[in-house]
Design an enzyme around this catalytic site. Structure first.
Site: not given
Ligand SMILES: [Zn+2]
Length: 263
Positions: A54, A56, A58, A135
């Site tokens: 995804h 994000h 990080d 996540d």
């Molecule tokens: Zn995430």
């Protein structure tokens, strides 16, 4: 195919898949480029693919530098993350597959944490099952619902619960396990499995060892965020059905009691 885990930033993991015959590598969610380059150069490996779960930062922070350093790297991510991930050139949807090191990974679309989230499920020829889940599931947790709805996350988790075999290793992108289970212990103070799991986590973390990967069969038995049909959990939360139970645990987790983390 060999799998290596690199701890980076505060609590992220980057996973490196290695084709030992061709001396090639694929990297899952490179939060940073430098530790990946250091590892690949030390081990004389060439980067072929980046697999992002995804958008994000990080999880994708190293994409651009890695593509500059190694030429002709293929960057894969979900089709719904189009425009949000640097250097993406493959746009995956549910049911697609990707190949690496003579193995095949099924792509699952699992919205909830974000609306573009996918995961990569390698069902290997030797019978091993490895799920790179970003996540979506953590040991003792599940991703915070940032873009999706509770219903979407519940349906993604239900799909995974029903789909992946019991011997599946879950490669979560963060070392949140100890805090997660200490918080769940506050919700279920009489749950022996959670207490035993905490002892087990403590013995690993004392030695600075990762708790990842974890086994799906163990998470389904212990992790309160995946036990929505457990009568004892429903009793604690006074909920009537699975969705209500999942939402109640997720909301508890969103405003957690303060726990003391020894490390
Ligand atoms: Zn995430």
């Amino acid at each position: 195919m060999k799998i290596e885990l690199l701890p980076v930033l505060n609590d992220n993991y980057i996973f490196i898949l290695i084709d030992e015959l061709k001396l090639e590598a694929a990297v899952i969610d490179p939060a940073e480029a430098k530790p990946v380059i250091d590892f690949l150069e030390t081990n004389n490996l060439k980067l072929k693919h980046i697999f992002n779960t995804h958008h994000h930062s990080d999880h994708i922070g190293g994409n651009i530098k890695l593509c500059d350093f190694y030429k002709n790297v293929n960057v894969y991510a979900g089709e719904k993350d189009s425009g949000r991930i640097g250097k993406q050139d493959f746009f995956l949807k549910h049911g697609d597959t990707v190949n690496f090191a003579d193995e095949i990974a099924n792509i699952y679309y699992v919205p909830g944490h974000t609306l573009g989230h996918i995961c990569y499920h390698f069902l290997m020829k030797n019978g091993e099952s490895h799920l790179f889940i970003g996540d979506t599931i953590f040991s003792g947790g599940c991703g915070k619902i940032f873009e999706g709805t509770f219903e979407q996350m519940f349906s993604s988790l239900s799909f995974l619960r029903d789909t992946v075999p019991e011997n599946t290793f879950i490669w979560c992108a963060h070392e949140y396990t100890l805090e997660n289970y200490l918080i769940l212990e506050c919700l279920e103070p009489h749950n022996i499995n959670i207490k035993d799991k905490i002892q087990n986590i403590l013995s690993l973390r004392e030695k600075n060892l990762p708790t990842i990967p974890c086994l799906i069969s163990e998470e389904l038995k212990i992790n309160s965020l995946l036990r929505w049909d457990d009568p004892s959990l429903r009793n604690i939360l006074s909920t009537k059905n699975s969705l209500e139970t999942f939402i109640a645990v997720r909301k508890f987790r969103d405003n957690p009691p303060k726990v003391k983390i020894p490390f």
